[in-house]
Design an enzyme around this catalytic site. Structure first.
Site, PDB file in Angstrom:
ATOM      1  N   THR A 129       0.601  -1.164   0.052  1.00 42.89           N
ATOM      2  CA  THR A 129      -0.122   0.017  -0.059  1.00 42.89           C
ATOM      3  C   THR A 129       0.750   1.356   0.114  1.00 42.89           C
ATOM      4  O   THR A 129       2.039   1.041   0.501  1.00 42.89           O
ATOM      5  CB  THR A 129      -1.019   0.125   1.216  1.00 42.89           C
ATOM      6  OG1 THR A 129      -1.576   1.367   1.540  1.00 42.89           O
ATOM      7  CG2 THR A 129      -0.094  -0.333   2.516  1.00 42.89           C
ATOM      8  N   ASP A 130       0.324   2.314  -0.421  1.00 43.87           N
ATOM      9  CA  ASP A 130       0.812   3.589  -0.471  1.00 43.87           C
ATOM     10  C   ASP A 130       1.015   4.285   1.149  1.00 43.87           C
ATOM     11  O   ASP A 130       1.889   5.227   1.238  1.00 43.87           O
ATOM     12  CB  ASP A 130       0.332   4.602  -1.415  1.00 43.87           C
ATOM     13  CG  ASP A 130      -1.135   5.007  -0.949  1.00 43.87           C
ATOM     14  OD1 ASP A 130      -1.707   4.323   0.063  1.00 43.87           O
ATOM     15  OD2 ASP A 130      -1.602   5.757  -1.613  1.00 43.87           O
ATOM     16  N   TYR A 155      -1.956  -0.655  10.826  1.00 42.66           N
ATOM     17  CA  TYR A 155      -2.221  -1.254   9.752  1.00 42.66           C
ATOM     18  C   TYR A 155      -0.883  -0.969   8.892  1.00 42.66           C
ATOM     19  O   TYR A 155      -0.276  -1.837   8.152  1.00 42.66           O
ATOM     20  CB  TYR A 155      -3.550  -0.804   8.999  1.00 42.66           C
ATOM     21  CG  TYR A 155      -3.597  -1.081   7.637  1.00 42.66           C
ATOM     22  CD1 TYR A 155      -3.410  -2.304   6.938  1.00 42.66           C
ATOM     23  CD2 TYR A 155      -3.322  -0.214   6.525  1.00 42.66           C
ATOM     24  CE1 TYR A 155      -3.438  -2.689   5.522  1.00 42.66           C
ATOM     25  CE2 TYR A 155      -3.324  -0.421   5.113  1.00 42.66           C
ATOM     26  CZ  TYR A 155      -3.450  -1.676   4.653  1.00 42.66           C
ATOM     27  OH  TYR A 155      -3.351  -1.961   3.415  1.00 42.66           O
ATOM     28  N   LYS A 159       2.195  -3.287   7.457  1.00 42.68           N
ATOM     29  CA  LYS A 159       2.276  -3.442   5.775  1.00 42.68           C
ATOM     30  C   LYS A 159       3.820  -3.193   5.579  1.00 42.68           C
ATOM     31  O   LYS A 159       4.484  -3.745   4.855  1.00 42.68           O
ATOM     32  CB  LYS A 159       1.447  -2.918   5.037  1.00 42.68           C
ATOM     33  CG  LYS A 159       0.031  -3.058   5.217  1.00 42.68           C
ATOM     34  CD  LYS A 159      -0.231  -4.543   4.492  1.00 42.68           C
ATOM     35  CE  LYS A 159       0.089  -4.737   3.057  1.00 42.68           C
ATOM     36  NZ  LYS A 159      -0.446  -6.036   2.188  1.00 42.68           N
TER      37      LYS A 159
HETATM   38  P1  NAD Z   1      -9.782  -7.457   1.975  1.00 42.06           P
HETATM   39  O1  NAD Z   1      -9.746  -7.419   3.668  1.00 42.06           O
HETATM   40  O2  NAD Z   1     -10.878  -7.334   1.369  1.00 42.06           O
HETATM   41  O3  NAD Z   1      -9.259  -9.133   1.830  1.00 42.06           O
HETATM   42  C1  NAD Z   1      -8.405  -9.905   2.608  1.00 42.06           C
HETATM   43  C2  NAD Z   1      -8.511 -11.367   2.354  1.00 42.06           C
HETATM   44  O4  NAD Z   1      -7.398 -11.931   3.024  1.00 42.06           O
HETATM   45  C3  NAD Z   1      -9.703 -11.761   2.785  1.00 42.06           C
HETATM   46  O5  NAD Z   1     -10.394 -12.717   1.981  1.00 42.06           O
HETATM   47  C4  NAD Z   1      -9.413 -12.782   3.835  1.00 42.06           C
HETATM   48  O6  NAD Z   1     -10.175 -13.912   4.265  1.00 42.06           O
HETATM   49  C5  NAD Z   1      -7.788 -13.188   3.645  1.00 42.06           C
HETATM   50  N1  NAD Z   1      -6.992 -13.362   4.896  1.00 42.06           N
HETATM   51  C6  NAD Z   1      -6.861 -12.499   5.832  1.00 42.06           C
HETATM   52  N2  NAD Z   1      -5.966 -13.163   6.788  1.00 42.06           N
HETATM   53  C7  NAD Z   1      -5.528 -14.420   6.245  1.00 42.06           C
HETATM   54  C8  NAD Z   1      -4.957 -15.458   6.546  1.00 42.06           C
HETATM   55  N3  NAD Z   1      -4.313 -15.358   7.843  1.00 42.06           N
HETATM   56  N4  NAD Z   1      -4.612 -16.510   5.640  1.00 42.06           N
HETATM   57  C9  NAD Z   1      -5.243 -16.422   4.522  1.00 42.06           C
HETATM   58  N5  NAD Z   1      -6.105 -15.564   4.275  1.00 42.06           N
HETATM   59  C10 NAD Z   1      -6.184 -14.451   4.884  1.00 42.06           C
HETATM   60  O7  NAD Z   1      -8.569  -6.817   1.603  1.00 42.06           O
HETATM   61  P2  NAD Z   1      -8.205  -6.227   0.260  1.00 42.06           P
HETATM   62  O8  NAD Z   1      -8.803  -4.547   0.237  1.00 42.06           O
HETATM   63  O9  NAD Z   1      -8.662  -6.898  -1.092  1.00 42.06           O
HETATM   64  O10 NAD Z   1      -6.557  -5.786   0.190  1.00 42.06           O
HETATM   65  C11 NAD Z   1      -5.878  -6.936  -0.482  1.00 42.06           C
HETATM   66  C12 NAD Z   1      -4.375  -6.611  -0.168  1.00 42.06           C
HETATM   67  O11 NAD Z   1      -4.219  -5.350  -0.945  1.00 42.06           O
HETATM   68  C13 NAD Z   1      -4.032  -6.247   1.244  1.00 42.06           C
HETATM   69  O12 NAD Z   1      -2.816  -6.969   1.333  1.00 42.06           O
HETATM   70  C14 NAD Z   1      -3.984  -4.787   1.249  1.00 42.06           C
HETATM   71  O13 NAD Z   1      -2.940  -4.515   2.282  1.00 42.06           O
HETATM   72  C15 NAD Z   1      -3.569  -4.276  -0.122  1.00 42.06           C
HETATM   73  N6  NAD Z   1      -4.110  -2.961  -0.540  1.00 42.06           N
HETATM   74  C16 NAD Z   1      -5.370  -2.732  -0.517  1.00 42.06           C
HETATM   75  C17 NAD Z   1      -5.762  -1.384  -0.864  1.00 42.06           C
HETATM   76  C18 NAD Z   1      -7.421  -1.164  -0.532  1.00 42.06           C
HETATM   77  O14 NAD Z   1      -7.533   0.026  -1.199  1.00 42.06           O
HETATM   78  N7  NAD Z   1      -8.234  -2.023  -0.260  1.00 42.06           N
HETATM   79  C19 NAD Z   1      -5.061  -0.418  -1.163  1.00 42.06           C
HETATM   80  C20 NAD Z   1      -3.480  -0.991  -1.237  1.00 42.06           C
HETATM   81  C21 NAD Z   1      -3.220  -2.193  -0.772  1.00 42.06           C
HETATM   82  O1  DAU Z   2      -4.227   4.095   0.497  1.00 40.08           O
HETATM   83  C1  DAU Z   2      -4.388   2.731   0.404  1.00 40.08           C
HETATM   84  C2  DAU Z   2      -5.200   1.959   1.515  1.00 40.08           C
HETATM   85  O2  DAU Z   2      -6.506   2.519   1.190  1.00 40.08           O
HETATM   86  C3  DAU Z   2      -5.265   0.710   1.894  1.00 40.08           C
HETATM   87  O3  DAU Z   2      -3.853   0.133   2.037  1.00 40.08           O
HETATM   88  C4  DAU Z   2      -6.225   0.247   2.761  1.00 40.08           C
HETATM   89  O4  DAU Z   2      -6.012  -1.236   2.844  1.00 40.08           O
HETATM   90  C5  DAU Z   2      -7.437   0.873   2.574  1.00 40.08           C
HETATM   91  O5  DAU Z   2      -8.480   0.275   3.696  1.00 40.08           O
HETATM   92  C6  DAU Z   2      -7.503   2.206   2.227  1.00 40.08           C
HETATM   93  O6  DAU Z   2      -7.082   2.841   3.439  1.00 40.08           O
HETATM   94  P1  DAU Z   2      -8.117   4.226   3.726  1.00 40.08           P
HETATM   95  O7  DAU Z   2      -8.164   4.462   5.222  1.00 40.08           O
HETATM   96  O8  DAU Z   2      -7.540   5.441   3.115  1.00 40.08           O
HETATM   97  O9  DAU Z   2      -9.546   3.796   3.442  1.00 40.08           O
HETATM   98  P2  DAU Z   2     -10.767   4.072   3.966  1.00 40.08           P
HETATM   99  O10 DAU Z   2     -11.975   3.610   2.915  1.00 40.08           O
HETATM  100  O11 DAU Z   2     -11.183   3.387   5.379  1.00 40.08           O
HETATM  101  O12 DAU Z   2     -10.997   5.610   4.148  1.00 40.08           O
HETATM  102  C7  DAU Z   2     -10.893   6.509   3.050  1.00 40.08           C
HETATM  103  C8  DAU Z   2     -11.034   7.768   3.540  1.00 40.08           C
HETATM  104  O13 DAU Z   2     -12.386   8.282   4.130  1.00 40.08           O
HETATM  105  C9  DAU Z   2     -10.043   8.072   4.848  1.00 40.08           C
HETATM  106  O14 DAU Z   2      -9.462   9.345   4.657  1.00 40.08           O
HETATM  107  C10 DAU Z   2     -11.079   8.044   6.002  1.00 40.08           C
HETATM  108  C11 DAU Z   2     -12.356   8.466   5.446  1.00 40.08           C
HETATM  109  N1  DAU Z   2     -13.642   8.019   5.891  1.00 40.08           N
HETATM  110  C12 DAU Z   2     -13.530   6.548   5.991  1.00 40.08           C
HETATM  111  C13 DAU Z   2     -14.729   5.869   6.452  1.00 40.08           C
HETATM  112  C14 DAU Z   2     -14.680   4.271   6.646  1.00 40.08           C
HETATM  113  C15 DAU Z   2     -14.672   8.686   6.446  1.00 40.08           C
HETATM  114  O15 DAU Z   2     -14.483  10.142   6.326  1.00 40.08           O
HETATM  115  N2  DAU Z   2     -15.687   8.176   7.045  1.00 40.08           N
HETATM  116  C16 DAU Z   2     -15.851   6.870   7.226  1.00 40.08           C
HETATM  117  O16 DAU Z   2     -16.903   6.103   7.654  1.00 40.08           O
END
Ligand code: NAD
Ligand code: DAU
Length: 363
Positions: A129-130, A155, A159
């Protein structure tokens, strides 16, 4: 033909990646390893043909080793993680456990299998992640691969630690790794704890839209399919040992994202009268503005102010560029959530957990 192990493939990005890869690389073998935590959902993989699902934990090193050896896996795409910042503030331990120890377990299994084997090419791709780079001021240059790490939440700290482990397994043992650090994903199958799906579903139910602090925090928004294309580019053209930043080219304050969402919901109800019958509690069903649900709440502790991605390296080396503007990606996402009500209802009422209960609890 490649043989992939996709960890976390039942989660949001992992499942989108499995669909993406299955469509474009039909001859490759795909095994998904997922522990099905609250964020994992078997329904996310519906329609992905010839995908072998293994319910298991990345921390189970023996299981991973046996999967790598018996299935001849040559590529790990590592998504599995605890991913929600707010949850990490309330309970950091699970993040240390999964994101750090889980990644070490995978690296240990990969080293034992691949480096003791016949020296065939392999790849461990780590999805990061960034957020590991910390928080930017308004005039700071965007994050790039050379930005010093400065994680601020449990978190992002977990990471960051996992990124360092992946780097160390390359430099010390010669494991063939790549890492990508991307921005905020959005799109189909996103668990409704993250901003966009939470606010969309709240808007349809007439529930408040809780804006943290002043709502002026800035994120770069990346449609999940663009992220999948970025990972594909790294897997096919990335250099071993390198990291690549993947962005969406859409740096926006939260309040702009929220106002876009509110206006799009209003427009969707105006265009389709059936939505008022399906979602009678939505303000838009009564001709009221969805924006009336906006509510300011206490800020997230340690809330990072701004993220931005400089994707020059990915563009130059991999030919990566996001294909969608935020407006296009958001419109498609709203359409997906309106068309897939059964999916998110199953998440809200907990019935998406039935598969786990049916298959494991009774044993
Ligand atoms: P998510 O929370 O939706 O999914 C995580 C998945 O991992 C789930 O299916 C969960 O069951 C599985 N998991 C958790 N613990 C586990 C374990 N011990 N063994 C096997 N499986 C396990 O997450 P996401 O949003 O899809 O993110 C995926 C990856 O991308 C993560 O590594 C996250 O840090 C990274 N990432 C996410 C975002 C975002 O915006 N969502 C941005 C940047 C990086
Ligand atoms: O930047 C990458 C990351 O983006 C990933 O590594 C994480 O896994 C992913 O969850 C996401 O993190 P954020 O904290 O940025 O995402 P989130 O959707 O939780 O929140 C986005 C922005 O919105 C953040 O500034 C917090 C704000 N927010 C979020 C929620 C859930 C609100 O203002 N209200 C809310 O209820």
């Amino acid at each position: 033909m490649a043989k992939l192990l996709v960890t976390g493939g039942a989660g949001f990005i992992g499942a989108n990646f499995v669909h993406y890869w299955r469509d474009r690389h039909p001859d490759d073998a795909i095994t998904v390893l997922d522990a099905l935590t609250y964020a994992g959902n078997r329904a996310n993989l519906a329609g992905a043909n010839s995908v072998d699902f293994v319910h298991g934990d990345i921390k189970d090193t023996a299981l991973v080793e046996s999967l790598l050896a018996t299935r001849g896996i040559d590529t790990i795409v590592h998504f599995a993680a605890e991913s929600h910042v707010d949850r990490s503030i309330h309970g950091p331990a699970a993040f240390i456990d999964t994101n750090i120890l889980g990644t070490m377990s995978l690296l240990t299994a990969a080293r034992a299998t691949w480096l003791a084997g016949d020296g065939k090419p392999h790849r461990f791709h780590h999805v990061s992640t960034d957020e590991v780079y910390g928080s930017l001021g308004p005039n700071d240059p965007a994050f790039s691969e050379t930005t010093p790490y400065a994680p601020n939440s449990p978190y992002s700290a977990s990471k960051a630690a996992s990124d360092h482990l992946v780097r160390a397994w390359h430099h010390t043992y010669g494991l063939e790794v790549t890492t990508s650090n991307c921005s905020n994903n959005y799109g189909p199958y996103q668990f409704p704890e993250k901003l966009i799906p939470l606010f969309l579903i709240n808007a349809l139910h007439g529930r408040n839209l809780p804006i943290y602090g002043d709502g002026m925090q800035i994120r770069d928004w990346l449609h999940v399919e663009d992220h999948c294309r970025g990972i594909e580019a790294v897997l096919l053209r990335g250099r071993v040992g390198e990291t690549y930043c993947i962005g969406g080219g859409a740096e926006l304050p939260n309040i702009t994202v929220i106002d876009t969402l509110c206006a799009a919901v209003d427009a969707a109800f105006a265009a389709d009268p059936a939505l008022a019958t399906r979602f009678p509690d939505a303000p838009a069903a009564r001709g009221l503005a969805t924006a009336s649900l906006k509510t300011t709440v206490a800020d997230r502790p340690g809330h990072d102010r701004r993220y931005a991605i400089d994707e020059t390296k990915a563009r130059a080396e991999l030919g990566y560029a996001p294909a969608r503007t935020f407006e296009q990606g958001f419109a498609a996402t709203l359409g997906w959530y309106l068309a897939n009500e059964a999916w998110w209802r199953g998440v809200l009422d907990g019935s998406y957990r039935d598969w786990v209960d049916m298959n494991y609890t009774a044993r």
